[in-house]
Design a protein around this motif. Sequence first.
Motif, PDB file in Angstrom:
ATOM      1  N   GLU A  13      -0.972   3.686 -11.237  1.00  9.00           N
ATOM      2  CA  GLU A  13      -0.415   2.459 -11.812  1.00  9.00           C
ATOM      3  C   GLU A  13       1.043   2.628 -12.245  1.00  9.00           C
ATOM      4  N   ASP A  14       1.282   2.683 -13.553  1.00 15.28           N
ATOM      5  CA  ASP A  14       2.657   2.585 -14.049  1.00 15.28           C
ATOM      6  C   ASP A  14       3.564   3.732 -13.614  1.00 15.28           C
ATOM      7  N   LYS A  19       3.231   3.016  -3.754  1.00 14.88           N
ATOM      8  CA  LYS A  19       1.782   3.018  -4.033  1.00 14.88           C
ATOM      9  C   LYS A  19       1.017   3.695  -2.897  1.00 14.88           C
ATOM     10  N   ASN A  24      -4.374   0.305 -10.156  1.00 16.11           N
ATOM     11  CA  ASN A  24      -3.474  -0.771 -10.541  1.00 16.11           C
ATOM     12  C   ASN A  24      -4.264  -1.957 -11.084  1.00 16.11           C
ATOM     13  N   TRP A  61      -5.045  -3.120  -6.194  1.00 16.91           N
ATOM     14  CA  TRP A  61      -6.213  -2.469  -6.791  1.00 16.91           C
ATOM     15  C   TRP A  61      -7.378  -2.273  -5.832  1.00 16.91           C
TER      16      TRP A  61
END
Lengths: 303, 517
Positions: free
Chosen positions: A43-44, A51, A77, A84
């Motif tokens: 994620e972050d 990604k 995510n 996701w």
Amino acid sequence: MIPRPTPQKVRIRRSMMFMNAQKPNLLKDAYIYGVDSIIMDLEDAVAENQKDSARFSLFNALKHIDYGDTEVIVRINGLDTPHWQEDVRVCVAAGVDGIRIAKCESAADVHAVEDAVAAAEKEFGVTPGRTLLMAALESPIGIMHAYEICTASKRLFGAAISAGDLRKSLHVKIEQGGLEMFVARSQVVMAARAAGVQCFDTMWPNLDDQAGFEAETLQARKLGFDGKSLINPRQIAFVHQTFEPTKAEIAYAEKLIRSFNAQQDSGVGVYTVDGKLVDVPFFDDARRVLAQAKEIGIYHGEL
Amino acid sequence: MLNAVKREIPEAVLAGRPVYQGKYARDGQRLHKAAPTITQAIKPKATKLYASLKAACEACGAHDGMTFSFHTEYRNGDKVAALAAKVLIEDLGLKDITVAATSLGDAQANFAQYIENGQITGVQTSGVRGVIGEAISAGKLKTPAVIRSHGGRPRAIAAGEVHIDIAFLAAASSDEFGNASGINGKNNCGSLGFAIDDAHYADHVIVVTDTLADFPNEPAAINAVDVDAVCVIDQVGDASKIATKEARMTQDPRELMMAQDVAKVIAASPDFKDGFSFQTGVGGPSLAVNRFLEQAMTARQIKMSFALGGTSKAICDLQDKGLVKYILDTQDFDQGAIAHFASEPRHLECSLDQYANPGNKGAFVNNLDFVVLSALEVDVDFNVNVVTGSDGVLRGAPGGHPDTAAGAKCCIIVTPLTRGRMPTVCDSVVTVTTPGDAVDVLVTDYGIAVNPARPDIIAQLDAAGIKHVTIEALRDKAYALVGAPDPLQWEDRVVAVVEGRDGSVVDVVRQVKPFTF
């Protein structure tokens, strides 16, 4: 794939260390530090246009590296991103132990991920129900819905409070003593305990402020959390030492159980140990302490 | 001839020396000490000052075929060794010179050219780095270099195997009769432990300083009774270059984890009790052991009787906190340690003879409980290499490694399992510098291994719940991560002999063959 042991819903999770899934040098031997769980982050920590490469390095890490009994969890995510679902497929295909649902706000969010996980398990021939879930509560609404989230899935082993975003939403900043997070933290502990799952405190972001880190860790233990997220191996030792039973706690638990075993046949329900009234819940707690100490490897007695 | 660490030693290089037969094989043997031949000073002199180093060398009988020595307490900042070599070779035109050094590095880079020119024909040292190592490994030196430990060096000098004609001893301060020390000058280096034995055994001693002090310059490490001449130059050394970047406390989580594991191994030993003794190095994880040891000492409410060897600010801080009774200091690694040496009465100077010489009646290393050392390579027999790189080129220093390992009750090697793509734990090290019979525990980032020769330590770790694996398992892990390296290619010619601390031959280093695909 390196075969991994079946994930255990209940296990020691004192420490959960974040690792950027995009960085193979971090992934390659994250297990050597003795952290209970590692969280590979899609994620972050990963740039929006990276990604895919992060998923690739994550998949190959699990394919080639033996993480042993270190739990491997992946932060996917958010459900409001286009990433996701593919994250879930990669996690399941790679055989990770659990998925951390970022910015989880409702039982419906848990169900959405649960469905995607079940589908991926079918797609990749993974034992149905193998992949565990945990929820990260990072918004006021997520905190408000903590109980429905904690009870949303059989796969869900716990909830973590994530304070970075939450503080922004609450219009507060880090306060000495943790006043600003007190209600949210307590709410998460309460919901998790009511649901019978584990709960984990947020990570301490300021690596140079060791005193602040230690104070927050101690507070999380006092509030009832099972463990804490962290971002650097240097933080592991203190977190472990804080979240494991002390020698005195182990000795007292042992004493309680022994006294219980001795009193069992005499039909007495309530009695005193060391001048303090004890009854059934004391013994359950004592058994929990001993089981935990045994699992960590700091209790070698016969009970 | 095959020695006890399974190395084939050519008869030709033995030159009367035995091969290595075990760490205590020569215990109890008799040794005749070789005293120097000196020029008596019966008639009082006005001064021993000479106007130039050249004049001092002439007065001390500098000649072709001579051996000169120096100390490297100024480490990378040393200016005297390079100057002395220049005066002997360029100004006086001498040839066939042998160097007897405590180490060789970038500060003596001019030696490489003298070696190439055939002017320096012999090198005896406790370490060799940089261009000098490259020149020797390329076969430029006329005779094989002899690599000795810090304890092996004073043994060889005392035994007369190395005879020093002139010792050039850099001093931070000296009076004009040669009472000299590593403090009270413009450029302090702290302990002069590396210089003291040379002063006792060289035929001639020239003290070189940049700070002339009033007579008598006390306390003195070098005594005027041993000194023939004193020279004043602009700068003996750049003390700021003593503290290499290594001497900083690491923040690297991997190194800290290894340091913590070392401290755990120490704390699990019955010898970790009030009055224990300890030595560690200045590499990242070694230095950080101090921090974790402090926690263990405080928790156990015990104190160290003495800390030995090369000294950093970290161990001085422990002494200031009352946790260390004595520091026995052979060399200072940073400015903090130098200042502490100058001011703290229980921070004492320690010569290499006192420190580590196996050829005396009992050096401090014999009283050492724990030593923590680093390694370039460790093999499955626990042999350690600290002198040749993965390319076979000389680039390291045994220093006190073999001495402390053999003397200490528990020798712990700490090193990452891999460096870049080189496995640190391997089947067979390139060069054996510390034999495996002196090494007890290996701590890596991937686990701890105990020498099977130490079942007592295995039992201690088990009792303390400290996990450990076999060294073969660590090697397998290393090879699994980075692959097994191909064997190095060598020429036949021996370019260096690794002499054991007892004077036996442990290994040889051959000329490297240029790599071809």
